[in-house]
Design a protein around this motif. Structure first.
Motif, short mmCIF file in Angstrom:
data_model
loop_
_atom_site.label_atom_id
_atom_site.label_comp_id
_atom_site.label_asym_id
_atom_site.label_seq_id
_atom_site.Cartn_x
_atom_site.Cartn_y
_atom_site.Cartn_z
N MET A 72 0.84 -1.20 0.00
CA MET A 72 0.00 0.00 0.00
C MET A 72 0.88 1.25 0.00
O MET A 72 1.77 1.39 0.84
CB MET A 72 -0.89 -0.01 1.24
CG MET A 72 -1.55 1.32 1.58
SD MET A 72 -2.50 1.18 3.11
CE MET A 72 -2.52 2.89 3.67
N GLY A 73 0.63 2.15 -0.92
CA GLY A 73 1.30 3.43 -0.92
C GLY A 73 0.48 4.46 -0.16
O GLY A 73 -0.74 4.49 -0.28
N THR A 74 1.15 5.27 0.64
CA THR A 74 0.46 6.36 1.33
C THR A 74 1.44 7.49 1.58
O THR A 74 2.65 7.34 1.36
CB THR A 74 -0.15 5.88 2.66
OG1 THR A 74 -1.12 6.82 3.10
CG2 THR A 74 0.89 5.68 3.74
N SER A 75 0.92 8.63 1.99
CA SER A 75 1.75 9.79 2.34
C SER A 75 1.48 10.11 3.79
O SER A 75 0.44 10.71 4.12
CB SER A 75 1.42 10.98 1.43
OG SER A 75 2.23 12.10 1.73
N ALA A 76 2.39 9.71 4.67
CA ALA A 76 2.12 9.71 6.11
C ALA A 76 2.32 11.08 6.75
O ALA A 76 3.02 11.23 7.75
CB ALA A 76 2.99 8.67 6.80
N ASP A 77 1.69 12.08 6.14
CA ASP A 77 1.77 13.44 6.68
C ASP A 77 0.38 14.04 6.82
O ASP A 77 0.21 15.25 6.81
CB ASP A 77 2.61 14.33 5.73
CG ASP A 77 1.94 14.51 4.38
OD1 ASP A 77 1.41 13.51 3.85
OD2 ASP A 77 1.94 15.63 3.85
N TYR A 78 -0.64 13.17 6.96
CA TYR A 78 -2.02 13.60 6.81
C TYR A 78 -2.88 13.11 7.95
O TYR A 78 -3.80 12.32 7.76
CB TYR A 78 -2.53 13.06 5.47
CG TYR A 78 -3.60 13.91 4.81
CD1 TYR A 78 -3.39 15.25 4.54
CD2 TYR A 78 -4.80 13.33 4.41
CE1 TYR A 78 -4.36 16.00 3.91
CE2 TYR A 78 -5.78 14.07 3.77
CZ TYR A 78 -5.56 15.41 3.53
OH TYR A 78 -6.52 16.15 2.90
N PRO A 79 -2.60 13.52 9.19
CA PRO A 79 -3.42 13.07 10.30
C PRO A 79 -4.85 13.60 10.19
O PRO A 79 -5.04 14.73 9.73
CB PRO A 79 -2.71 13.67 11.53
CG PRO A 79 -1.98 14.87 11.00
CD PRO A 79 -1.57 14.49 9.60
N PRO A 80 -5.86 12.81 10.54
CA PRO A 80 -5.75 11.49 11.17
C PRO A 80 -5.84 10.32 10.18
O PRO A 80 -6.02 9.18 10.59
CB PRO A 80 -6.97 11.47 12.09
CG PRO A 80 -8.00 12.24 11.30
CD PRO A 80 -7.25 13.33 10.57
N PHE A 81 -5.71 10.59 8.87
CA PHE A 81 -5.81 9.51 7.89
C PHE A 81 -4.57 8.62 7.88
O PHE A 81 -4.68 7.40 7.88
CB PHE A 81 -6.07 10.10 6.49
CG PHE A 81 -7.46 10.62 6.32
CD1 PHE A 81 -8.49 9.77 5.94
CD2 PHE A 81 -7.75 11.95 6.53
CE1 PHE A 81 -9.79 10.24 5.79
CE2 PHE A 81 -9.04 12.45 6.38
CZ PHE A 81 -10.06 11.58 6.01
#
Length: 265
Positions: free
Chosen positions: A44-53
């Protein structure tokens, strides 16, 4: 005679050990991209700078957590997949799908006509509203108040598209940053007068910083979040069915209660 007998026994032992090694390899190997015989792996690709997602809380660990992470793991559990997460800049997520570096993306991403041309989207799992975020002492209370102001957005986001559309009628300057924390940092240091951010993320940040406030941007079309796949991927159908099941049985609502600071009205 003893030497011949010893050599014969040695050959037999080596043959037996070799056969065992082959059997072990055959037993542990499975389909391509698997870790075990019955558990397939999806990246899974994600951009982990997007709380709370999706985000990292360094006070706890370096693990990526959030609504989308829990949702991906729920889907993986239902479908028999183990989920491995790759942290990628938001503007590189779709190129990563196209290059085959990830199997799917969950990153609070919305379908747009441009994106629909190159990737496939699942059914929606969440609806959001776009907000103008600003400091309480900025004097900005309406979209019209953005005239003459500098407005921040995340690069390659729908908020960037929206800001550029607003700028056609409101004389404001739009600047993009790679990461959402950079956008908020520039608001706090007054490099930006405001930013356009979706409601759940705006609420999450303003709950933790009482100097900030926000108000909605009225748009014609609703914004829906969905999983993203390479064009023609068989995963889309599997995810569509599972997401609908998780909506129907209340599991997605439980995730909203867990991760969203304030429910969107």
């Amino acid at each position: 005679m003893k030497n011949k007998l010893f050599m014969l026994m040695l050959v037999l032992v080596i043959a037996v050990l070799g056969a065992c090694g082959t059997a072990d390899k055959e037993e542990t190997s499975g389909n391509e991209g698997t870790k075990t015989e019955d558990k397939k792996v999806l990246t899974m690709g994600t951009s982990a700078d997007y709380p709370p997602f999706e985000f990292v809380d360094p006070t706890v660990s370096e693990e990526i957590i959030g609504f989308d992470v829990d949702l991906a793991n729920l889907i993986g559990e239902k479908l028999g997949y183990e989920i491995v997460i790759e942290n990628i800049d938001f503007n590189s997520l779709i190129p990563s799908i196209q290059a085959g570096k990830v199997d799917f993306v969950l990153a609070g991403m919305s379908s747009t006509p441009e994106r629909d041309k190159v990737v496939d989207f699942s059914i929606a799992y969440n609806e959001t509203v776009q907000m103008v975020v600003t400091k309480k002492d900025s004097g900005i209370e309406t979209v019209e108040d953005l005239a003459g102001k500098k407005v921040g957005v995340q690069v390659s986001s729908i908020q960037e598209d929206l800001a550029n559309e607003v700028a056609k009628t409101v004389d404001m300057t739009v600047e993009s940053r790679n990461l959402i924390p950079e956008v908020f940092q520039d608001i706090m240091t007054k490099r930006f007068d405001a930013a356009i951010i979706e409601d759940i993320v705006a609420e999450n940040y303003t709950e933790r910083n009482t100097d900030l406030t926000f108000f909605p941007v009225v748009v014609d079309d609703a914004d829906y979040k969905a999983a993203v796949f390479p064009e023609g991927s068989e995963l889309k159908g599997q995810f569509d069915e599972t997401i609908q099941e998780l909506i129907d049985n209340g599991e997605i609502e439980k995730l909203r209660q867990k991760w969203f600071v304030v429910e969107a009205e």
